[in-house]
Enzyme design. Structure first.
Site, PDB file in Angstrom:
ATOM      1  N   GLU A 199      -6.681   8.647   6.832  1.00 30.41           N
ATOM      2  CA  GLU A 199      -6.871   9.290   8.134  1.00 30.41           C
ATOM      3  C   GLU A 199      -7.395  10.728   8.050  1.00 30.41           C
ATOM      4  O   GLU A 199      -6.690  11.687   8.400  1.00 30.41           O
ATOM      5  CB  GLU A 199      -5.579   9.227   8.952  1.00 30.41           C
ATOM      6  CG  GLU A 199      -5.122   7.809   9.198  1.00 30.41           C
ATOM      7  CD  GLU A 199      -3.833   7.697  10.021  1.00 30.41           C
ATOM      8  OE1 GLU A 199      -3.208   8.723  10.281  1.00 30.41           O
ATOM      9  OE2 GLU A 199      -3.482   6.572  10.401  1.00 30.41           O
ATOM     10  N   HIS A 213      -2.346  11.025   1.024  1.00 32.45           N
ATOM     11  CA  HIS A 213      -1.753  10.794   2.338  1.00 32.45           C
ATOM     12  C   HIS A 213      -0.985  12.068   2.699  1.00 32.45           C
ATOM     13  O   HIS A 213       0.233  12.070   2.822  1.00 32.45           O
ATOM     14  CB  HIS A 213      -0.846   9.549   2.301  1.00 32.45           C
ATOM     15  CG  HIS A 213      -0.537   8.960   3.639  1.00 32.45           C
ATOM     16  ND1 HIS A 213      -0.736   7.630   3.943  1.00 32.45           N
ATOM     17  CD2 HIS A 213      -0.030   9.510   4.763  1.00 32.45           C
ATOM     18  CE1 HIS A 213      -0.350   7.391   5.186  1.00 32.45           C
ATOM     19  NE2 HIS A 213       0.093   8.521   5.712  1.00 32.45           N
ATOM     20  N   ARG A 241       0.856  -1.186   0.000  1.00 29.40           N
ATOM     21  CA  ARG A 241       0.000   0.000   0.000  1.00 29.40           C
ATOM     22  C   ARG A 241       0.888   1.230   0.000  1.00 29.40           C
ATOM     23  O   ARG A 241       1.733   1.383   0.888  1.00 29.40           O
ATOM     24  CB  ARG A 241      -0.876  -0.005   1.248  1.00 29.40           C
ATOM     25  CG  ARG A 241      -1.741   1.229   1.378  1.00 29.40           C
ATOM     26  CD  ARG A 241      -2.825   1.016   2.402  1.00 29.40           C
ATOM     27  NE  ARG A 241      -2.508   1.525   3.720  1.00 29.40           N
ATOM     28  CZ  ARG A 241      -2.483   2.806   4.056  1.00 29.40           C
ATOM     29  NH1 ARG A 241      -2.686   3.741   3.164  1.00 29.40           N
ATOM     30  NH2 ARG A 241      -2.231   3.164   5.304  1.00 29.40           N
ATOM     31  N   TYR A 277      -3.243   1.373  16.162  1.00 29.54           N
ATOM     32  CA  TYR A 277      -1.978   1.410  16.899  1.00 29.54           C
ATOM     33  C   TYR A 277      -2.172   1.248  18.407  1.00 29.54           C
ATOM     34  O   TYR A 277      -1.359   0.640  19.077  1.00 29.54           O
ATOM     35  CB  TYR A 277      -1.265   2.748  16.652  1.00 29.54           C
ATOM     36  CG  TYR A 277      -0.740   2.878  15.241  1.00 29.54           C
ATOM     37  CD1 TYR A 277       0.516   2.393  14.904  1.00 29.54           C
ATOM     38  CD2 TYR A 277      -1.525   3.443  14.239  1.00 29.54           C
ATOM     39  CE1 TYR A 277       0.989   2.491  13.605  1.00 29.54           C
ATOM     40  CE2 TYR A 277      -1.058   3.545  12.937  1.00 29.54           C
ATOM     41  CZ  TYR A 277       0.198   3.063  12.625  1.00 29.54           C
ATOM     42  OH  TYR A 277       0.664   3.144  11.343  1.00 29.54           O
ATOM     43  N   GLU A 308      -2.977  -0.267   8.590  1.00 30.64           N
ATOM     44  CA  GLU A 308      -1.719   0.084   9.264  1.00 30.64           C
ATOM     45  C   GLU A 308      -1.745  -0.540  10.650  1.00 30.64           C
ATOM     46  O   GLU A 308      -2.768  -0.469  11.340  1.00 30.64           O
ATOM     47  CB  GLU A 308      -1.551   1.600   9.449  1.00 30.64           C
ATOM     48  CG  GLU A 308      -1.321   2.373   8.186  1.00 30.64           C
ATOM     49  CD  GLU A 308      -1.112   3.873   8.439  1.00 30.64           C
ATOM     50  OE1 GLU A 308      -0.803   4.279   9.581  1.00 30.64           O
ATOM     51  OE2 GLU A 308      -1.278   4.635   7.472  1.00 30.64           O
ATOM     52  N   ASN A 325      -6.639   1.766  10.589  1.00 35.28           N
ATOM     53  CA  ASN A 325      -5.258   1.920  11.048  1.00 35.28           C
ATOM     54  C   ASN A 325      -5.283   1.816  12.567  1.00 35.28           C
ATOM     55  O   ASN A 325      -5.828   2.698  13.245  1.00 35.28           O
ATOM     56  CB  ASN A 325      -4.695   3.279  10.628  1.00 35.28           C
ATOM     57  CG  ASN A 325      -4.632   3.413   9.110  1.00 35.28           C
ATOM     58  OD1 ASN A 325      -4.871   2.455   8.379  1.00 35.28           O
ATOM     59  ND2 ASN A 325      -4.285   4.592   8.640  1.00 35.28           N
TER      60      ASN A 325
END
Ligand code: IFM
Length: 449
Positions: free
Chosen positions: A164, A119, A75, A294, A353, A292
Site C-alpha cells: 500500500e 509493511h 502472507r 475493503y 487483503e 487489497n
C-alpha cells in the site's frame, strides 16, 4: 456451490509490526512505528506494538492454527529493523534466523510463504536521515531486499516489495495519521515519499529476480473503485477527478510506468522529484499485482473543498458499515477487478487483503460468534468467484487477517481477525468465520446465497 478453479490459492495475511511484538528482542532496531506509537496522542489509548500478538514467540502455535484451517499460503512482512537495525548494516543474524525458522516451519506445514518486504516499519535511523523523503533510501531498500532474498530466496516463491504505497505516502506524510506522522499540506512530501517508494521498488525488483529466480515478483496496492454520489454531471466529473488521483496517481506509476499527465500539473512545485530513467525502473513488468480490497469511495462535487480535487466523500444511508466505518460493498470488488484487468492487463492478480473489523466479544462460554464477518466474506467470495469465471486472472485470496492485531493508530480497538486474540492472556480463539473459511478452503468453493 460456486467452485473456484483447481489450484486456486487460499491464504491469510498479516504484517510484522501488527503481530510480532518482541520489539527489543534478538537485536531488533527501532522502527518508525515504535517511535510513533510511543509518542503521546498518536494511537488510540496509547497502544503500541511492543507485545501485539506475541507472534515472534508464538509463531509455531500460529502456524498450527493455519494448518488446521487448511491454509495454503501465508502472507507476512519482514521487519527491516530486525535485519538491518542500523538501516544499512551490519546484518543482524538473529533477525534473519527468525524469518528462516518461520519460512521453514511454514514449508513443513505445507503452507507457501508469500513475503512482503515493507509493511510500514522503516528503521528509525533511516527516518533520521530523511526516510522516504531522501532519494538515497531507494538504494538502502535494494540492499535490504538483497540481504533478505539471498537468505530466503530458495524457499520463497512470491515476493512483494511494498504494501500500500498510497498509505505510506498519504497517511505518513500528508494527514500524519501514521508514522512518521508528517502533515505537509502542500503535498510535496507525500509526492516525494511516493516517488522514492516506487524508486525503491524499481531497484529491488531486479535484485529479487537475481536472488530468487524461480519466484514471482509483485506489489500490493490498495485501490478503491470510485462512484459518483448522484448521476449529476458535476458528481460524475468529481468521481472521475477522484479516480484519476487515487488509482491514477498511486497505481499507474507501477502499472503503466507513468504518473497520469492530467494530474501532474495540479501539483506544480510539489510534483514528484523525477529524474531521468526513474520511470523505466518503476514501470518494469511485474508477475503479479496484489489488490487489497475493503470498500469503495462514493464522492460528490464540492467547489468549497480546500483540496485541488474539489470533492467530498459521501456516506450511503442505505448501506451497512463496518467498525472502521467502511461501507460494505462487495460489488465494488467486481468493478475493481474488471477495471484493473481492462486497463492494466496484469499477468496475475491476488486479492492480497480482504476482510472487515467488527466489534467481536467472546460469549459466556468463551466462543466468538461473528456472523457479520461471515456474511462479509461470503459475499465478497461470491463476487470473486464470478469475476474468475469471467476469465479475470485472480490466482489467490488472502483474508485480512488471521489474528486480531494492532490496527495502527486505532491500536487494539479494531478486530479484523478470523481468530480472536485475548490480549491479556494471548489466548487465540477461532471465531465462527474461521470455521466458515475452513469450509470454503475444504470445498474450494463458496455456497451461493
Ligand atoms: O491493517 C491494515 C493493513 O496493515 C493494511 N491494509 C489495511 C488493513 C486494515 O486497515
Amino acid at each position: 456451490m460456486l467452485q473456484f478453479p483447481p489450484g486456486f490459492v487460499w491464504g491469510a495475511a498479516a504484517s510484522a509490526y501488527q503481530i510480532e511484538g518482541a520489539v527489543k528482542t534478538d537485536g531488533r532496531g527501532e522502527s518508525i512505528w515504535d517511535r510513533f506509537s510511543h509518542t503521546p496522542g498518536k494511537t488510540f489509548n496509547g497502544a503500541t506494538g511492543d507485545v501485539a500478538c506475541d507472534h515472534y514467540r508464538r509463531f509455531a502455535e500460529d502456524i498450527r492454527l493455519m494448518a488446521e484451517l487448511g491454509l495454503q499460503a501465508y502472507r507476512f512482512s519482514i521487519a527491516w529493523p530486525r535485519i538491518l537495525p542500523d538501516g544499512k548494516g551490519p546484518i543482524n543474524e538473529r533477525g534473519l534466523a527468525f524469518y528462516d525458522r518461520l519460512v521453514d516451519t511454514l514449508c513443513q506445514a505445507g503452507i507457501d510463504p508469500h513475503v512482503a518486504l515493507y509493511h510500514w516499519d522503516l528503521p528509525q535511523v533511516l527516518d533520521d536521515e530523511g526516510g522516504w523523503l531522501n532519494r538515497e533510501i531507494a538504494d538502502r531498500f535494494a540492499h535490504y531486499a538483497d540481504v533478505v532474498s539471498r537468505r530466503l530466496g530458495d524457499r520463497v516463491k512470491h515476493w512483494a516489495t511494498f504494501n500500500e504505497p498510497l498509505c505510506i505516502a498519504l497517511l505518513g506524510y500528508f494527514t500524519g495519521e501514521q508514522a512518521p506522522g508528517h502533515r505537509d499540506q502542500t503535498f510535496a512530501e507525500a509526492n516525494a515519499a511516493l516517488h522514492h517508494v516506487y524508486l525503491a521498488h524499481g531497484k529491488a525488483v531486479p535484485v529479487l529476480r537475481a536472488n530468487s529466480p524461480a519466484s514471482k515478483i509483485g506489489i500490493m496496492l490498495n485501490i478503491y473503485p470510485v462512484y459518483p454520489a448522484t448521476d449529476s454531471e458535476a458528481d460524475r466529473a468529481a468521481a472521475f477527478r477522484f479516480e484519476r488521483f487515487h488509482t491514477g496517481w498511486f497505481a499507474e506509476p507501477v502499472l503503466k510506468g507513468a504518473y497520469p499527465a492530467e494530474v501532474f500539473p495540479l501539483f506544480g512545485p510539489a510534483a514528484p522529484p523525477l529524474q531521468p530513467g526513474d520511470m523505466e525502473l518503476i514501470g518494469a513488468p511485474l508477475d503479479f499485482v496484489g489488490l487489497n480490497y475493503y470498500s469503495r469511495m462514493v464522492v460528490a462535487d464540492d467547489p468549497t473543498a480546500p483540496d485541488p480535487l474539489k470533492t467530498k466523500m459521501v456516506h450511503v444511508a442505505s448501506s451497512e458499515y463496518t467498525d472502521m466505518d467502511w461501507e460494505i460493498y462487495p460489488a465494488g470488488l467486481r468493478d475493481l477487478l474488471t477495471m484493473i484487468d481492462r486497463e492494466y492487463h496484469p499477468q496475475e492478480i491476488y486479492i492480497a487483503e480482504n476482510g472487515c473489523a467488527m466489534p467481536d466479544v467472546p460469549d459466556s462460554q468463551g466462543r466468538v460468534h461473528d456472523p457479520r464477518r461471515v456474511a462479509y466474506l461470503q459475499a465478497h467470495l461470491q463476487v470473486l468467484q464470478q469475476a474468475i469465471a469471467q476469465d479475470i486472472p485472480v490466482k489467490g485470496y488472502f483474508v485480512w487477517s488471521l489474528l486480531d492485531n494492532f490496527e495502527w493508530s486505532f491500536g487494539y480497538s479494531k478486530r479484523f481477525g478470523i481468530v480472536y486474540v485475548d490480549y491479556t492472556t494471548q489466548r487465540r480463539i477461532p471465531k465462527t468465520s474461521y470455521r466458515f473459511y475452513q469450509d470454503v478452503i475444504r470445498a474450494n468453493g463458496v455456497a451461493e446465497v
